[in-house]
Design a protein around this motif. Structure first.
Motif, PDB file in Angstrom:
ATOM      1  N   VAL A   1       0.836  -1.195   0.000  1.00  0.00           N
ATOM      2  CA  VAL A   1       0.000   0.000   0.000  1.00  0.00           C
ATOM      3  C   VAL A   1       0.874   1.249   0.000  1.00  0.00           C
ATOM      4  N   VAL A   2       0.529   2.188  -0.877  1.00  0.00           N
ATOM      5  CA  VAL A   2       1.259   3.453  -0.966  1.00  0.00           C
ATOM      6  C   VAL A   2       0.257   4.600  -0.899  1.00  0.00           C
ATOM      7  N   GLY A   3       0.748   5.767  -0.516  1.00  0.00           N
ATOM      8  CA  GLY A   3      -0.098   6.942  -0.415  1.00  0.00           C
ATOM      9  C   GLY A   3       0.393   8.050  -1.321  1.00  0.00           C
ATOM     10  N   PHE A   4      -0.538   8.899  -1.751  1.00  0.00           N
ATOM     11  CA  PHE A   4      -0.209   9.992  -2.659  1.00  0.00           C
ATOM     12  C   PHE A   4      -0.910  11.265  -2.220  1.00  0.00           C
ATOM     13  N   VAL A   5      -0.250  12.382  -2.448  1.00  0.00           N
ATOM     14  CA  VAL A   5      -0.846  13.695  -2.267  1.00  0.00           C
ATOM     15  C   VAL A   5      -1.304  14.156  -3.645  1.00  0.00           C
ATOM     16  N   VAL A   6      -2.623  14.215  -3.839  1.00  0.00           N
ATOM     17  CA  VAL A   6      -3.198  14.403  -5.172  1.00  0.00           C
ATOM     18  C   VAL A   6      -3.961  15.723  -5.247  1.00  0.00           C
TER      19      VAL A   6
END
Length: 391
Positions: free
Chosen positions: A186-191
């Motif tokens: 699992v990875v996270g992004f600032v979108v």
């Protein structure tokens, strides 16, 4: 008139001056900017979230427990007391503060790059930007391990595809923290929400949390540079730690809704006469009031203990500790709201009183960020050493 419920045990003596100041500040914001209009917002299903965000930002209530980047670095207890005052006005407003500060800002603050922090944290803290936190999906609410949103590499970029739902602030957000499955976890992004392929649609016809904006996010080939990834987030534990942080705000916040209901019922019972005297003088009414005051104080002491523990260890609490707090305080807050409605009879459902609005809002709070059943299983697993979650 007798004492207020939280004054029975002189609980204010357990708070520092700074903590009482944080509570007073949040109460002023709620009194000035929320209480006068919130009943109308609830009936219309619309609230001026952007205007409210600016006022909350001016007061320093977004991410107030975080440090650096001109953030206040307040104690967890100060944040909790502020959330209690905001939810005494409305759960939707406290939810705005929890999502902005304890989910979006915390995720960037803890797992983001220096560039992400310096760019987004000041704007989010000031309320100039609104954030949302995209974890829950249509088919994966209580079980985020099964999330369907995917992030794949395409040259130096990432491409995101998927759907997130029941996301507070999504229809009005400027930035979204999105969680997705990649090849290695699992990875996270600032979108930024104006990127191509990102769309958010409001979820209307809600019967709860109507003074808030909730939506569904679709990600259709959203292309992002590597710099958009949260570099410190390497597994599902990252978004779960954000939820742990936000649940502390819930544990405190629901006490505000319960207290507002109880204060309203006390005042109503003192002025409502039946059979020639105030119903506050009847034994059955006093028994209800006494039981509700007891549970409110127990919930406050539980929240205070967890807040003090969080401040002492300076790291997220264990999941089962948070589960004890959320399970107990939300469950008891709903019971208090419902019981207060019985004291007020038919008037308890009128919008000029906050009781029915609080009761309806708390039905959502009971479910989001972990249902009661999930928290029961978390506690049960710790007690028995056996995992009862489905495999």
């Amino acid at each position: 008139m007798g004492v207020r419920p939280l004054d029975l045990l002189d609980l204010d003596d357990l708070l520092s001056g700074a903590e009482r100041d944080a509570r007073a500040l949040a109460r002023r914001v709620a009194d000035d900017h929320v209480r006068p209009e919130v009943a109308g917002w609830y009936e219309s299903g619309r609230a001026p979230i952007r205007d409210l965000a600016v006022e909350l930002g001016k007061a320093g209530l977004f991410g107030m427990h975080l440090t650096g980047y001109d953030l206040a670095g307040s104690s967890t207890v100060s944040l909790g007391l502020a959330c209690m005052e905001l939810e005494a006005a409305d759960s939707g407003i406290r939810s705005l503060v929890s999502v902005q500060g304890s989910l979006v800002m915390y995720a960037i603050w803890r797992y983001g790059s220096e560039e992400q922090r310096s760019h987004w944290l000041p704007a989010l803290a000031a309320g100039r930007a609104i954030g949302c936190f995209g974890l829950a999906e249509p088919d994966h609410g209580s079980d985020p391990t099964g999330m369907s949103t995917r992030a794949r590499r395409d040259g130096d970029d990432w491409v995101l595809d998927g759907v997130k739902t029941w996301i507070l602030n999504a229809p009005i957000a400027d930035v979204a923290v999105i969680w997705a499955k990649a090849e290695k976890g699992v990875v996270g992004f600032v979108v930024p929400t104006d990127v191509a392929g990102f769309a958010a649609h409001a979820i209307d016809h809600k019967m709860s949390l109507r003074a808030s904006s909730t939506g569904e996010i679709t990600l259709d080939g959203v292309r992002l540079p590597e710099s958009a990834r949260l570099p410190g987030a390497r597994s599902l534990m990252a978004p779960l730690s954000c939820l742990t942080e936000a649940r502390l705000s819930i544990i405190w916040g629901v006490l505000g809704a319960a207290r507002d209901c109880l204060d309203t019922a006390l005042d109503y019972a003192a002025g409502r006469e039946q059979f020639g005297r105030p119903i506050a003088g009847f034994q059955l009414t006093q028994a209800k009031l006494a039981d509700m005051a007891l549970e409110l104080q127990k919930g406050f002491l539980l929240a205070l203990h967890l807040g003090r523990l969080r401040d002492a260890i300076d790291k997220p609490l264990r999941p089962e500790q948070i589960s004890v707090g959320k399970l107990n305080n939300v469950r008891e807050a709903i019971k208090i709201a419902r019981q207060c409605r019985t004291i007020m009879g038919g008037n308890g459902i009128r919008s000029e009183y906050p009781v029915m609005r609080h009761a309806s809002n708390l039905e959502s709070v009971l479910t989001y960020e972990g249902t009661s059943e999930i928290h029961q299983l978390s506690i049960g697993q710790k007690l028995t050493g056996l995992n009862a979650f489905a495999h």
